[in-house]
Scaffold this motif. Sequence first.
Motif, short mmCIF file in Angstrom:
data_model
loop_
_atom_site.label_atom_id
_atom_site.label_comp_id
_atom_site.label_asym_id
_atom_site.label_seq_id
_atom_site.Cartn_x
_atom_site.Cartn_y
_atom_site.Cartn_z
N VAL A 146 -5.83 7.10 12.05
CA VAL A 146 -6.60 6.13 11.41
C VAL A 146 -5.64 5.15 12.87
N VAL A 156 4.15 -0.80 4.54
CA VAL A 156 2.95 -1.22 4.07
C VAL A 156 1.66 -2.34 3.65
N ALA A 180 -4.82 -2.99 7.46
CA ALA A 180 -3.52 -2.42 6.66
C ALA A 180 -2.29 -2.89 7.91
N LEU A 201 -2.98 -2.34 11.56
CA LEU A 201 -3.37 -0.72 11.52
C LEU A 201 -5.28 -0.78 10.74
N GLU A 202 -5.41 0.01 11.41
CA GLU A 202 -7.05 0.25 10.07
C GLU A 202 -6.67 0.47 8.89
N LEU A 203 -7.18 -0.33 8.40
CA LEU A 203 -7.54 -0.11 6.30
C LEU A 203 -8.42 1.06 5.67
N ALA A 204 -7.66 1.76 4.92
CA ALA A 204 -8.06 3.44 4.23
C ALA A 204 -8.31 2.50 3.22
N ILE A 229 -2.45 9.70 9.35
CA ILE A 229 -1.07 8.66 9.98
C ILE A 229 0.00 8.69 10.06
N LEU A 235 0.65 -1.23 0.05
CA LEU A 235 0.63 0.13 -0.12
C LEU A 235 0.59 0.87 0.18
N LEU A 264 -5.17 9.80 4.97
CA LEU A 264 -6.23 8.77 3.69
C LEU A 264 -7.18 9.39 3.74
N1 ADE Z 1 -0.38 3.35 3.69
C1 ADE Z 1 -0.02 2.99 5.02
N2 ADE Z 1 -0.82 3.48 5.68
C2 ADE Z 1 -2.46 2.50 5.59
C3 ADE Z 1 -3.14 2.35 6.08
N3 ADE Z 1 -3.39 2.14 7.12
N4 ADE Z 1 -4.12 1.89 5.48
C4 ADE Z 1 -4.34 2.25 3.89
N5 ADE Z 1 -2.99 2.70 3.07
C5 ADE Z 1 -2.24 2.99 3.99
#
Ligand code: ADE
Length: 332
Positions: free
Chosen positions: A70, A23, A36, A86-89, A149, A15, A139
């Motif tokens: 996030v 990530v 993520a 982590l939470e996915l964005a 983030i 990502l 994000l």
């Molecule tokens: N890139 C870095 N952190 C991320 C996240 N939490 N979700 C999506 N892309 C990312």
Amino acid sequence: MESCSRADLELGSLLGEGSLGKVYRTRDKRTNEEYAVKVLEKRYILQQQKQASVVQERRLLSALNHPNIVQLYSSFQDDRFLYFVLELAKGGDLGDQIKRVGRLPYELAQFYAAEVVKVLEYLREKQIAHRDLKPENLLIGDNGHLKLIDFDGAKCFAPALQGPPSSSSSRSSSSRETGQASPGQPRSGDSSMTSSPVVPSRRPPAVRKPRSRANTWVGTAQYVSPEMLEDNDIASYPSDLWALGCILYQMLAGCPPFKAETEFLTFQRICRCDIAFPNDMPAVARDLVSQLLVVDPQRRLGSKDMDRLKSHPFFDGVEFDTLPAQTPPKIE
Ligand code: ADE
């Protein structure tokens, strides 16, 4: 999220790549939930002497709980790597979104700017300056709301959230970290990382290099404040207000305000606060940008009182208190 280990995660596409690690999109095989995961190589962290930054990012993310930040669900380690789940964005970042459409519609720029103001207000309450605010660190979540983030360059002035003295950060990190989860929000997956040092202290405590411009500032040229260029260590909350001014300008103009052919020329423009506004930028937006992009950090709008920033006419009609429940304006 349950307590988690590497074996529970199926790693997917890359990502993003930060200064300290990568990530990946990931799936928890037990629940099928997507996240993520930030993967940091211990050897690299040690080489770069970034133990304190990593420990700090984990500590801050654990303590923060805000719809526009996030969320950290779990952290653990194996022999070679540290993992932050982590939470996915899923919506990419604000920088990509601006590139895709050129300039954002006014209402959307107003909405995003208001969300950034809310995050900065929350961070101020927690006595945290982010210090690397930029479109790439904002994000876009599933619901179209911003998610901040990258807290590894942040500075925290709250004693309860500060780590051990930097001269012994890697050695004492494990004991200090236990129990750092957000009050009332235990994060079960963190335990495996707190049970042993985050980064094994194979080295004697890092000796700080003498401070100079060259070795302290590691941010992004376009959004860096004049005081950060002068001395990274003194940069605090007002640097985030400067970055907000740059981001607002970029959302409405399509490019950052101090863009130049070289980084050096960008720095010169920043120090002189050399801004030119596109003719079609609404006067009220220009006024807000001009009150944020002020060389003296203490004179930036919001530096003493965030309510004054929220009361600027650019935000007329914005209901700050209900932002998380609102649907962001659409791009046509
Ligand atoms: N890139 C870095 N952190 C991320 C996240 N939490 N979700 C999506 N892309 C990312």
